[in-house]
Enzyme design. Structure first.
Site, mmCIF file in Angstrom:
data_model
loop_
_atom_site.group_PDB
_atom_site.id
_atom_site.type_symbol
_atom_site.label_atom_id
_atom_site.label_comp_id
_atom_site.label_asym_id
_atom_site.label_seq_id
_atom_site.Cartn_x
_atom_site.Cartn_y
_atom_site.Cartn_z
ATOM 1 N N TYR A 36 -5.839 -22.667 -11.256
ATOM 2 C CA TYR A 36 -5.112 -22.145 -10.105
ATOM 3 C C TYR A 36 -4.466 -23.324 -9.381
ATOM 4 C CZ TYR A 36 -3.886 -18.706 -6.584
ATOM 5 O OH TYR A 36 -3.192 -17.878 -5.747
ATOM 6 N N LYS A 91 -6.999 3.778 -25.804
ATOM 7 C CA LYS A 91 -5.899 3.198 -26.582
ATOM 8 C C LYS A 91 -5.945 1.678 -26.508
ATOM 9 C CE LYS A 91 -2.165 4.606 -28.826
ATOM 10 N NZ LYS A 91 -1.888 5.891 -29.433
ATOM 11 N N GLU A 133 2.658 6.677 -23.799
ATOM 12 C CA GLU A 133 1.628 7.559 -24.341
ATOM 13 C C GLU A 133 1.530 8.837 -23.508
ATOM 14 O OE1 GLU A 133 -1.281 7.958 -27.377
ATOM 15 O OE2 GLU A 133 0.018 6.263 -26.964
ATOM 16 N N GLY A 193 8.150 19.038 -30.972
ATOM 17 C CA GLY A 193 7.874 18.147 -29.853
ATOM 18 C C GLY A 193 8.181 16.713 -30.217
ATOM 19 N N ALA A 194 7.577 15.788 -29.478
ATOM 20 C CA ALA A 194 7.877 14.365 -29.678
ATOM 21 C C ALA A 194 7.590 13.919 -31.099
ATOM 22 C CB ALA A 194 7.061 13.534 -28.685
ATOM 23 N N ASN A 284 -4.577 18.957 -34.192
ATOM 24 C CA ASN A 284 -5.911 18.397 -33.986
ATOM 25 C C ASN A 284 -6.543 18.994 -32.728
ATOM 26 O OD1 ASN A 284 -7.860 16.771 -35.038
ATOM 27 N ND2 ASN A 284 -6.775 14.849 -34.686
ATOM 28 N N ASN A 316 -3.083 7.758 -36.155
ATOM 29 C CA ASN A 316 -2.139 6.788 -35.593
ATOM 30 C C ASN A 316 -2.706 5.382 -35.472
ATOM 31 O OD1 ASN A 316 -0.470 8.978 -35.372
ATOM 32 N ND2 ASN A 316 0.072 8.629 -33.226
#
Length: 768
Positions: A36, A91, A133, A193-194, A284, A316
């Site tokens: 610092y 995640k 996400e 969808g996405a 899922n 994924n």
């Protein structure tokens, strides 16, 4: 039960799943002044002058923001920003666990896409990449497109592109297995969808013809001229078709991709599909059709789901950690389509490779090979990072989005180091072995693990395998395992030089009770025949022991090749990886009650072995006594061994006798024994086999240390022993050691790898 277990998992101990850990020392006043004020001012000024230096002086180059507004959490819908935090933390944990990427979850409390965009733009300088996400469609498309256009770091919406990449890899391999061309297949995607739209876009770039693709949403087929429930993103895939329902659209289809709802794909629909259909039911936790039902109706189908309890899980986690790993390591400005396609092709290629035992154990499987039930790698396969991240980095460099260019082969070694010091050590040895491959004979050539290891030895370029066994059995098992391996196969009873071998063995052992007929009989045993191949120059090294006990391999080998010139006895050594430090333990396998002379010889061989890794040995001769503190014949033996080593090899740094903690804790030496020549020892010579064997096994089991070995030192020629039950990776490692052993004995013909600096070469511990 699962609900309570999950809640307790997140609650117990420190709540949540993440913590911040400093990477620099924070012990002294000087440390604080550097971390610092005032020291931190210097990198501030440097980054102001050159923003790219943030990658050098801060965490930016390995830091990803996991961002959500909670409007589409898993299958739970819009639950708000705060409720998404457990998912985003999860995640971040996956980023760290699978690819050593540091990630911080950021939940933004807004449903306004433009406000979310402004927040991300404002915090972007902190990060090397942005992972979006659980943001609902169609806003997620607009948010990602805007951020990609305005930021100079990778932006990746995993709900879209993660599924697209993994499913694309699965599609490539499934098409190969069913023998269909990607530009000829008819595809039906249920779910707009996405993820559905992203899959469609990437699959088209992969080679699927857009006119052969029909997409459906909750209103039915998306067709030209439809008005209800449309948006610009769906409009891209409006088809010229008379089909209006899933039942009509799927008739004659080659591929079904479901990203929708449970049980929407009926048995009748599956029956109407083309021959050898491909069914990816990815809803899922409950898929569009149950795996068992789909296979019952169409045994010729290849079926994938999003579940881990069925074959072919489209997960994924096979994508985002490694895509970001590759992107971050070349400081990419974006993640483009070429990088995503490279990731998909790398995953597809990896699925065709032999599967490591560690993966089989993790999933409770005996075997796993490329085929209808294995079209993509398992998420726990440690090789995924070594295949996927380099492919992504290479694509980034080739397409001009990388800020820096790196050597891909060197990069793979750096990635291996992220998997742990043990992997780094093994990669170092394998790379040195590849510099001058040797002929390696395997005594148990019919064993499945040996066959798999031999295929890897050949594929890696470590050596040329020679399998001792019945040719018809070996070839049949190679075919059954699906291995791309063409080893030399030797069957002792039919070997043309068998009589010559028998004569040589008779000459060696005729005064040890071996007659010529007995020599002929002994050579029918692989553990005699293999060492004799090395003795006679038909192989450079021999390996056995997977199905034998230790003496059954060493005894015949010693009778055939003896000990090395100038050496009295053979010794065993283990490389031990303890908290990312490398130690050499000896002798844990051969000499039960060594003399002082034996200990000195063992220490010298172990020190020389350490130097082959470019590690300067610091040898501690262990006892229950510290430098004469306890007078006893056993401690005196160790003290004498130290003197012998110093007399014979003054170049070796050695001291003792000393206790084990004294050897490995520098502070003990500094405080109590400053006269010692050795501090922080890395070669530990135990006073007898009992102490060594107990120590390494306890450390391995209770201390979570990794043991690599055993490695034989002092054999007359390269002969090495496996442990009963070794895994394929262990066998490959011993084969590499055997190749190095053979190289070292013939350096005039096969010089060592000149560019290799060793596993201890850099402060970071990276393999260079």
């Amino acid at each position: 039960m699962l609900r309570e277990d999950a809640l307790e998992y997140h609650r117990k101990g420190r709540p949540g799943k993440l913590e911040i850990v400093p990477t620099k020392p924070m012990i002294t006043q000087r440390d604080l002044s550097l971390a610092y004020s005032p020291g931190v001012a210097y990198p501030v000024l440097e980054i102001e002058k050159d923003p790219d230096l943030a990658y050098e002086y801060t965490t930016k180059g390995n830091l990803v923001a996991v961002i959500s507004n909670g409007t589409a959490i898993l299958g739970l819908g819009d639950r708000g920003a705060l409720a998404s935090k457990p998912v985003m933390e999860g995640k971040a944990v996956l980023f760290k666990k699978f690819a050593d990427v540091d990630a911080i979850d950021i939940e933004v409390n807004t449903r306004d896409p433009d406000e979310l965009i402004r927040v991300v733009q404002a915090i972007a300088p902190t990060f090397g990449g942005i992972n979006l996400e659980d943001i609902k469609a169609p806003e997620c498309f607009y948010i990602e497109e805007t951020l990609r256009a305005t930021l100079d770091i990778p932006v990746f919406h995993d709900d879209q592109h993660g599924t697209a990449v993994i499913s694309a890899a699965a599609l490539l391999n499934a098409l190969e297995l069913v023998g269909k061309r990607i530009d000829e297949i008819k595809v039906v995607i249920n779910g707009a969808g996405a993820s559905g739209i992203a899959c469609a876009e990437l699959w088209v770039k992969l080679g699927v013809r857009k006119e052969n693709l029909i997409m459906l949403d909750t209103k039915g087929v998306i067709y030209k001229g439809r008005k209800e429930g449309m948006n610009p993103y769906k409009e891209r895939f409006a088809a010229e078709t008379d089909a209006r329902t899933l039942a009509e659209a799927i008739r004659g289809a080659d591929v079904f991709l479901g990203l929708s709802a449970p049980d929407v794909l009926t048995p009748e629909m599956v029956k109407s599909m083309a021959e050898r259909p491909i069914i990816f039911a990815l809803a899922n936790p409950d898929p569009e059709i149950r795996y068992e039902l789909a296979k019952e109706i169409r045994p010729d189908a290849i079926v994938a789901t999003g579940r881990s309890d069925y074959p072919n899980q489209v997960n994924n986690v096979l994508g985002f950690p490694f895509i970001f790993r590759g992107a971050l390591d070349v400081r990419a400005r974006a993640i483009n389509d070429e990088m995503k396609l490279a990731a998909a092709r790398a995953l597809a290629a990896l699925a065709r490779e032999d599967v490591p035992d560690s993966v089989l154990k993790a999933y409770g499987l005996e075997t796993l090979r490329f085929g209808p039930d294995y079209i993509i790698p398992k998420p726990l396969d440690p090789r995924v990072m070594l295949w996927e991240a380099p492919a992504v980095a290479q694509a980034a460099m080739e397409t001009g989005v990388a800020r820096i260019h790196i050597d891909i082969e060197e990069y793979r070694e750096r990635l291996a180091a992220r998997l742990g010091k043990g992997t780094q050590v093994m990669r170092f040895i394998i790379n040195k072995a590849k510099a001058a491959p040797k002929r390696i004979a395997f005594g148990e050539g019919e064993e499945l693990k040996i066959l798999r290891a031999a295929a890897l030895v050949q594929e890696e370029g470590i050596g040329r395998p020679i399998l001792i066994g019945r040719p018809e059995v070996v070839r049949q098992r190679i075919e059954e395992l699906g291995l791309r391996c063409q080893p030399e196969i030797v069957y002792p009873p039919e070997f043309p030089r068998l009589e010559e071998y028998a004569q040589r063995l008779f000459e060696k052992r005729q005064r040890k009770g071996v007659t010529l007929p007995l020599a002929r009989t002994l050579l029918l045993e692989p553990n005699y025949f293999g060492p004799m191949m090395v003795e006679m120059g038909d192989a450079d090294a021999f390996i056995s022991g997977l199905t034998y006990d230790y003496p059954s391999v060493i005894r015949p080998a010693l009778q055939v090749v003896g000990v090395r010139e100038g050496v009295r006895k053979v010794a065993g050594l283990y490389i031990m990886i303890v908290k990312e430090k490398v130690y050499f333990f000896t002798d844990a396998t051969v000499n039960i009650e060594p003399t002082a002379e034996d200990l000195a010889e063992i220490a010298i061989m172990a020190a020389d072995f350490a130097r082959r890794f470019d590690i300067e040995p610091r040898v501690a001769m262990l006892s229950f006594s510290n430098f004469g503190s306890t007078r006893h014949p056993l401690s005196e033996k160790v003290r004498l061994a130290v003197e012998i080593v110093r007399q014979r090899r003054p170049d070796i740094l050695v001291d003792g006798e000393m206790q084990a903690d004294t050897a490995v804790v520098p502070e003990i030496i500094e405080e109590r024994y400053p006269f010692s020549r050795v501090k922080d020892a890395n070669v530990l010579v135990f006073p007898d086999l009992e102490a060594a064997n107990v120590s390494y096994k306890l450390l391995q089991r209770l201390g979570n240390a990794q043991a690599i070995g055993p490695i034989l030192l002092g054999m007359g020629k390269p002969v090495h022993v496996l442990q009963t039950g070794d895994e394929v990776q262990d066998i490959v490692f011993i084969a590499a050691i055997a190749a190095l052993d053979a190289q070292e004995r013939g350096q005039a013909q096969a010089p060592a790898l000149a560019s290799s600096r060793g596993i201890g070469a850099t402060p970071e511990g990276r393999l260079l």
